[in-house]
Design an enzyme around this catalytic site. Structure first.
Site, PDB file in Angstrom:
ATOM      1  N   LYS A  84      -3.386   3.461  -3.208  1.00  0.00           N
ATOM      2  CA  LYS A  84      -4.678   4.101  -3.444  1.00  0.00           C
ATOM      3  C   LYS A  84      -4.645   5.480  -2.801  1.00  0.00           C
ATOM      4  O   LYS A  84      -4.401   5.612  -1.601  1.00  0.00           O
ATOM      5  CB  LYS A  84      -5.824   3.287  -2.840  1.00  0.00           C
ATOM      6  CG  LYS A  84      -6.093   1.967  -3.538  1.00  0.00           C
ATOM      7  CD  LYS A  84      -7.245   1.245  -2.867  1.00  0.00           C
ATOM      8  CE  LYS A  84      -7.529  -0.096  -3.518  1.00  0.00           C
ATOM      9  NZ  LYS A  84      -8.618  -0.818  -2.813  1.00  0.00           N
TER      10      LYS A  84
ATOM     11  N   ASP B  78       0.826  -1.200   0.000  1.00  0.00           N
ATOM     12  CA  ASP B  78       0.000   0.000   0.000  1.00  0.00           C
ATOM     13  C   ASP B  78       0.863   1.254   0.000  1.00  0.00           C
ATOM     14  O   ASP B  78       2.067   1.207   0.250  1.00  0.00           O
ATOM     15  CB  ASP B  78      -0.913   0.014   1.231  1.00  0.00           C
ATOM     16  CG  ASP B  78      -2.075  -0.963   1.115  1.00  0.00           C
ATOM     17  OD1 ASP B  78      -2.331  -1.421   0.000  1.00  0.00           O
ATOM     18  OD2 ASP B  78      -2.704  -1.260   2.149  1.00  0.00           O
TER      19      ASP B  78
ATOM     20  N   MET C 144      -9.521   7.975   8.507  1.00  0.00           N
ATOM     21  CA  MET C 144      -9.653   8.460   7.122  1.00  0.00           C
ATOM     22  C   MET C 144     -10.714   9.542   6.984  1.00  0.00           C
ATOM     23  O   MET C 144     -11.344   9.673   5.945  1.00  0.00           O
ATOM     24  CB  MET C 144      -9.984   7.294   6.172  1.00  0.00           C
ATOM     25  CG  MET C 144      -9.033   6.126   6.261  1.00  0.00           C
ATOM     26  SD  MET C 144      -9.590   4.674   5.344  1.00  0.00           S
ATOM     27  CE  MET C 144     -11.037   4.183   6.303  1.00  0.00           C
TER      28      MET C 144
END
Length: 487
Positions: free
Chosen positions: A55, A33, A170
């Site tokens: 991402k 990631d 997030m």
């Protein structure tokens, strides 16, 4: 073979589990990631296929379907595949989706849990997510979902009435909406809140305030993703428990130019003190092969650097007993420690990190048979001084240092200070910077020889360590660049 869904932890590379690190070091394919740091990627073995599955809010290197297909493809091919995910794979990490894809394709897999940032980031900010008589419950909530949308998996009414700690992951971009939704559903606007950016990393930055103002406070402070938001009375405990951001080198960036194989101790010390360390090795060592040595041929063995003891032992047939009855002298405590690790205790350790210091300490060496174990390109001050004092000197080069170009010159130039532990690292960095502004390099030196090289190449010498070893180098960096007041 098996596909391993491994949690890398919240960011600090030291927080990956022992099992996770073991698998990274064995991986044939590593799918990682965007928040996985270079320190963990560098642990992968030579020849490992690295696949970036990053991402970002505005760009996905791979879609989730493509990641699933990638894992199935390499797993089916019989490779040892490590899917390295930030935090824990099953805490908003979509690890469950990847496990189902592997299961559906008949590919064996194993889940290796990781430390979630929902707990680690607050802990590094001095906020326990549970605390006796303050909070006995914890809810971890995604901040990705927009409050107020028609169909929601989040019950804002329940969260507003929740008597424990709320942790949002997030959600920094929607912090105002999240706070507003909680207050609208009845949460006390004065509830303590905190936002932790880059938790567990040297760039960590924490802000606190009442729930009604936390979004504005975070915006004014420039807080951005990745960040964790804590809502609850435990956020009020930070003033008494904060520790990571009070470390003396927190917020400082230090570039280290030692060879990677020798830099681990220095890098670890600086990181423990809170610094962001840019590993920019400008040298690497190469062993020089030669005939076996006999300790009985010498009365005195002088070892000049921490790189030499292991190589010297190899040339002595691997048996430290061959030096029985032979005096052993070392330049600097670092060399002494390296000798001890090889089962050799130095009889004399020069407290000066230079050959001149050892010559002065040895006393009468008339008719003494001396072996000087050193690097090929080392200065001749020590052997020349010994010969001038009446000794018979044999110089045995055990290794040579070769130039290596740092991977990220821009990061070196942007560092608060560059730590130099040898003149060769200075010369090699100057060569790598050809055409760049040498004056932009602020340098701290381990000793006078290194300082002389720093001046000769146009770098700014900020300080020289009073004690010419790694402990002295670190102490000097803290004295000149440390944060004297908690941040």
């Amino acid at each position: 073979m098996t596909v391993y869904l491994v949690g890398a932890g919240p960011g600090d590379p030291g927080l990956i589990t022992v099992r996770g690190l073991e698998l990274v070091r064995r991986a044939e394919v590593l799918v990682f990631d965007r928040l996985i740091g270079d320190e963990l990627l560098d642990e992968a073995p030579a020849g490992c296929v690295l696949i970036d599955a990053s991402k970002r809010p505005d760009h996905h290197t791979m879609t989730q379907d493509e990641i699933d297909a990638c894992l199935v493809e390499h797993g089916t091919a019989g490779r040892l595949v490590v899917r390295l995910k930030g935090g824990d794979p099953f805490v908003f990490g979509r690890g469950g989706e990847e496990a189902l894809a592997l299961s559906g394709a008949g590919v064996p897999f194993e889940v290796v849990p990781g430390i979630t940032s929902a707990i680690a980031a607050p802990a590094y900010a001095g906020i326990p997510v549970t605390h006796r008589n303050v909070s006995a419950q914890l809810a971890i909530v995604t901040g990705h979902e927009r409050p107020g949308k028609e169909t929601s998996e989040i019950d804002w009414d329940v969260l507003a009435r929740f008597r424990g700690t709320l942790v949002f992951l997030m959600g920094v971009g929607r912090l105002g909406e999240i706070a507003g939704a909680l207050i609208e559903q009845g949460k006390d606007p004065a509830t303590p809140a905190a936002v932790v950016q880059s938790g567990t990393l040297p760039a960590q930055h924490t802000v606190t305030g009442p729930l009604s103002q936390i979004a504005a406070i975070a915006h004014e402070a420039g807080i951005r993703a990745p960040a964790v938001t804590v809502v609850g009375d435990v956020a009020g405990l930070r003033d008494g428990i904060a520790w990571a951001e009070t470390r003396p080198l927190h917020g400082r960036t230090i570039a280290v130019t030692r060879a990677r194989a020798q830099s681990s101790v220095l890098v670890a010390r600086l990181r423990e003190l809170g610094a962001r360390v840019v590993e920019a090795p400008t040298i690497r060592t190469e062993t020089i092969e030669g005939p076996q040595l006999r300790g009985a041929d010498y009365d005195l063995v002088c070892v000049t650097s921490p790189n030499a003891p292991r190589l010297l032992l190899d040339r002595l047939g691997g048996d430290a007993r061959s030096l029985a009855g032979v005096r052993v002298a070392a330049i600097g405590p670092g060399t002494s420690a390296a000798l001890r690790a090889c089962g050799i205790v130095a009889d004399l350790v020069s407290d000066r990190f230079v050959g001149e210091g050892l010559v002065d300490s040895l006393g009468d060496v008339t008719d003494t048979r001396v072996l000087v174990a050193r690097a090929e390109e080392a200065r001749d001050v020590l052997p020349d001084g010994l010969r001038a004092a009446g000794a018979t000197v044999s110089v045995v080069p055990l290794y040579r240092t070769l130039r290596e170009a740092p991977r990220d010159i821009a990061a070196v130039l942007a560092a608060d200070v560059v730590a130099f532990s040898a003149a060769s690292t200075v010369r090699n960095l100057a060569a790598a910077l050809a055409g760049s502004d040498a004056g932009a390099v602020r340098a701290v030196s381990i000793g006078p020889v290194t300082s002389e090289a720093i001046r000769a190449h146009g770098f700014e010498l900020v300080a020289e360590a009073a004690q010419h070893d790694l402990d002295g180098l670190v102490e000097t960096i803290v004295e000149r660049f440390g944060n004297r007041q908690p941040t």
